[in-house]
Design an enzyme around this catalytic site. Structure first.
Site, short mmCIF file in Angstrom:
data_model
loop_
_atom_site.label_atom_id
_atom_site.label_comp_id
_atom_site.label_asym_id
_atom_site.label_seq_id
_atom_site.Cartn_x
_atom_site.Cartn_y
_atom_site.Cartn_z
N LEU A 49 -21.30 -15.91 -5.06
CA LEU A 49 -21.61 -16.91 -3.83
C LEU A 49 -22.16 -18.23 -4.48
CD1 LEU A 49 -24.21 -15.30 -1.46
CD2 LEU A 49 -21.93 -16.27 -0.92
N LYS A 51 -24.63 -20.78 -7.70
CA LYS A 51 -25.32 -20.87 -8.87
C LYS A 51 -26.41 -22.07 -8.62
CE LYS A 51 -24.39 -21.48 -13.74
NZ LYS A 51 -25.68 -20.93 -14.14
N GLY A 52 -27.70 -21.54 -9.10
CA GLY A 52 -29.03 -22.45 -8.84
C GLY A 52 -29.12 -22.89 -10.45
N THR A 53 -30.28 -23.26 -10.62
CA THR A 53 -30.83 -23.83 -11.70
C THR A 53 -31.01 -22.45 -12.59
OG1 THR A 53 -31.95 -25.38 -10.56
CG2 THR A 53 -32.53 -25.45 -12.68
N GLY A 55 -30.49 -19.17 -11.61
CA GLY A 55 -30.07 -17.69 -11.45
C GLY A 55 -28.57 -18.05 -10.75
N ASP A 168 -40.03 -27.69 -2.93
CA ASP A 168 -38.48 -28.02 -3.02
C ASP A 168 -37.95 -27.56 -1.86
OD1 ASP A 168 -36.55 -28.92 -4.15
OD2 ASP A 168 -35.83 -27.01 -5.07
N1 LIG Z 1 -29.54 -15.25 1.18
C1 LIG Z 1 -28.39 -15.81 0.93
N2 LIG Z 1 -27.50 -15.50 1.68
C2 LIG Z 1 -26.41 -16.42 1.33
N3 LIG Z 1 -26.36 -17.41 0.50
C3 LIG Z 1 -27.19 -17.46 -0.30
C4 LIG Z 1 -28.60 -16.69 -0.27
N4 LIG Z 1 -29.40 -17.34 -1.08
C5 LIG Z 1 -28.51 -18.11 -1.86
N5 LIG Z 1 -27.40 -18.35 -1.44
C6 LIG Z 1 -26.49 -19.35 -2.11
O1 LIG Z 1 -26.38 -19.27 -3.49
C7 LIG Z 1 -26.34 -20.59 -3.92
C8 LIG Z 1 -27.32 -20.35 -5.11
O2 LIG Z 1 -28.66 -20.42 -4.52
P1 LIG Z 1 -30.15 -20.64 -5.52
O3 LIG Z 1 -31.36 -20.53 -4.50
O4 LIG Z 1 -30.07 -19.84 -6.63
O5 LIG Z 1 -30.01 -21.97 -5.74
P2 LIG Z 1 -29.91 -23.61 -5.24
O6 LIG Z 1 -31.02 -23.48 -4.16
O7 LIG Z 1 -28.57 -23.97 -4.76
O8 LIG Z 1 -30.18 -24.30 -6.47
P3 LIG Z 1 -31.89 -24.71 -7.18
O9 LIG Z 1 -32.09 -23.30 -7.59
O10 LIG Z 1 -31.40 -25.57 -8.49
O11 LIG Z 1 -32.57 -25.34 -6.31
C9 LIG Z 1 -26.54 -21.41 -3.05
O12 LIG Z 1 -25.14 -22.04 -2.48
C10 LIG Z 1 -27.12 -20.78 -1.77
O13 LIG Z 1 -26.42 -21.16 -0.64
#
Ligand SMILES: Nc1ncnc2c1ncn2[C@@H]1O[C@H](COP(=O)(O)OP(=O)(O)OP(=O)(O)O)[C@@H](O)[C@H]1O
Length: 478
Positions: A49, A51-53, A55, A168
């Site tokens: 779906l 990638k975050g910082t 995970g 955040d």
């Molecule tokens: N419960 C969920 N349902 C649908 N999409 C999700 C869900 N959780 C996360 N995502 C999607 O997965 C991606 C990564 O999310 P994640 O929270 O790891 O990182 P982020 O918020 O984009 O980055 P960071 O952790 O650097 O702030 C994002 O595009 C987010 O929209």
């Protein structure tokens, strides 16, 4: 002097190894959180779906027990070095699981392929950043802004009341579902307790409060700064700062020169509020309870935030046209209620005595209209609205703080929507049938005429034949 226990100097039994207790140690204990067994996650049907910082998030299928049916879920995996952050996040989400505007965690899952994963509810409309910046074909109204901001502030007020700070808050950490109506906060990796208040830089620059840049101690008001910027972004549907500004001068200007998003044409009732939220002095910012109260008032002025939004590109119908706000009138779609009803009166925040006309919307919020089949849309909206106001088909208002009744409510709205679509499709099919019948009638008439022509031609031929016979007998007689 350093008093490290030395094994070589000891003569007695080895001293028990004492684990160093960090301030986050307790948070990493995920023993309360359910462990999801392997037969409850359909790993074969998982896909990437985002990638975050620290995970990677995958969409997967989850069921509570083997007897249940699978439903969509999201699973977040962290690399081995970031496992403690994932566990902290899971623990925070578990503690906040009862709020309808916070992503619900289902449990922890141990995958052979990816290691520890945090399984949570899946939000099918992506994040707010995608909607407002990348999907401009989806039109939204002030009603939606009021609803989203209310949902955001009630979630923030929930964890502020527990002395917790998100640190955040940003559009990327706000996810949407139910045709963009329900907003939930995700990503609790930076979440912290006010008692562990901090001077380390955390969060994302655009929405980060200046006191954090200045490495000053900070508190819940840092989240309120983010709320102000987020509100501006939703109204303007624009980027708040020049995109190509290098990060260091940007941070410097926000922290010391009061750099803020550019002015937009906007009703002062709205702009005064977001400007208060992003005041340089945290004490001048409203509290999260004030925000809830302010957005509650705004939502009653713009009561149609629960009207679903569709992506016209997906082939589904476009935005349902929102009826004009009727100040004081009941919303055709009542908003999800949270269990938080803080006993706060609006203070200096003027209760949204908004202009009678919807001239509140800045031009920037008015997205160029996409060509659409107005007649069909209007027809469908009419059926949908009728179903919502009809005593027999109207969904029952959700109970305060009860997520399952809210879910039921959304399901009921969707059923009404499907009903409107089916009724419209039936009407179209009947029209098509009428056209065919008409054509068939024309076709039958053509056949009849052809037959008639054939008969006439036969008659003519017969007459011509008779004429010829008569002529020859006449000439014989002559
Ligand atoms: N419960 C969920 N349902 C649908 N999409 C999700 C869900 N959780 C996360 N995502 C999607 O997965 C991606 C990564 O999310 P994640 O929270 O790891 O990182 P982020 O918020 O984009 O980055 P960071 O952790 O650097 O702030 C994002 O595009 C987010 O929209």
């Amino acid at each position: 002097m350093d008093r490290k226990p030395s094994s070589s100097s000891s003569t007695g039994p080895p001293a028990p190894v004492i684990q160093r207790k960090t301030r986050d140690s307790d948070l990493c204990l995920t023993s309360d959180i359910p462990k999801i067994p392997p037969n409850c996650i359909d790993e074969l049907n998982s896909h990437f779906l985002g990638k975050g910082t620290f995970g990677v998030v995958e969409k997967t299928k989850y069921r509570k027990t083997r007897d249940d049916t699978y439903r969509p879920a999201a699973i977040k995996y962290a690399s081995a070095t970031h496992l403690s952050i994932l566990k902290r996040e899971a623990k925070h989400m578990w503690n906040l699981r009862n709020h309808v505007n916070i992503i619900k965690i289902y449990g922890m899952y141990e995958s052979h392929r990816n290691g520890q994963g945090l399984v949570m509810e899946y939000m099918d409309c992506g994040c707010v950043a995608d909607l407002i910046y990348d999907r401009k074909n989806i039109e939204y109204k002030m009603d939606h802004v009021a609803s989203w901001m209310y949902q955001l502030s009630s979630a923030v007020n929930f964890f502020h009341s527990k002395d917790q700070i998100h640190r955040d808050l940003k559009l990327q950490n706000m996810l949407l579902s139910h045709h963009h109506r329900t907003l939930k906060i995700c990503d609790f990796g930076t979440f912290t307790s006010i008692h562990q208040s901090m001077t380390s830089n955390r969060g994302s620059p655009i929405t980060m409060a200046p006191e954090i840049f200045r490495c000053e101690p900070y508190n819940m008001k840092a989240d309120i700064f983010s709320i102000g910027i987020i509100m501006w972004q939703m109204i303007a549907r624009d980027h708040p700062y020049t995109m190509n500004m290098p990060i260091t001068p940007f941070l410097y200007n926000v922290a010391t020169r009061n750099l803020r998003p550019h002015e937009i044409e906007c009703n002062p009732i709205l702009s005064n509020f977001y400007k208060r939220c992003w005041s340089d002095n945290p004490a001048s910012r409203p509290t999260s309870a004030d925000c809830v109260e302010y957005f509650r008032c705004l939502r009653s002025e713009y009561p149609n935030g629960n009207v679903p939004l569709w992506d016209p590109a997906s082939g589904a119908s476009n935005t349902v046209k929102i009826p004009k706000s009727q100040p004081g009138g009941r919303s055709p779609l009542p908003l999800p209620k949270t269990e938080i009803t803080p006993d706060v009166k609006p203070k200096e925040v003027a209760p949204a005595k908004v202009q009678e006309t919807p001239a509140l919307l800045p031009d920037t919020l008015k997205v160029p209209k996409v060509e659409r089949q107005i007649s069909n849309e209007e027809e469908k909206q009419k059926i949908f609205m009728t179903a919502l106001s009809n005593e027999d088909t109207r969904p029952i208002d959700p109970n305060e703080g009860d997520e399952s009744s809210l879910e039921l409510y959304h399901q009921h709205c969707l059923v009404n929507l499907n009903y409107a679509e089916v009724l419209l499709a039936k009407k179209e099919a009947i029209n098509e049938k009428h056209k065919l019948v008409q054509k068939w009638a024309e076709h039958e008439r053509t056949l009849e005429l052809l037959e008639r022509i054939a008969c006439l031609e036969q008659e003519i031929a017969y007459q011509e034949c008779n004429n010829a016979k008569e002529k020859s007998s006449f000439s014989v007689r002559m």
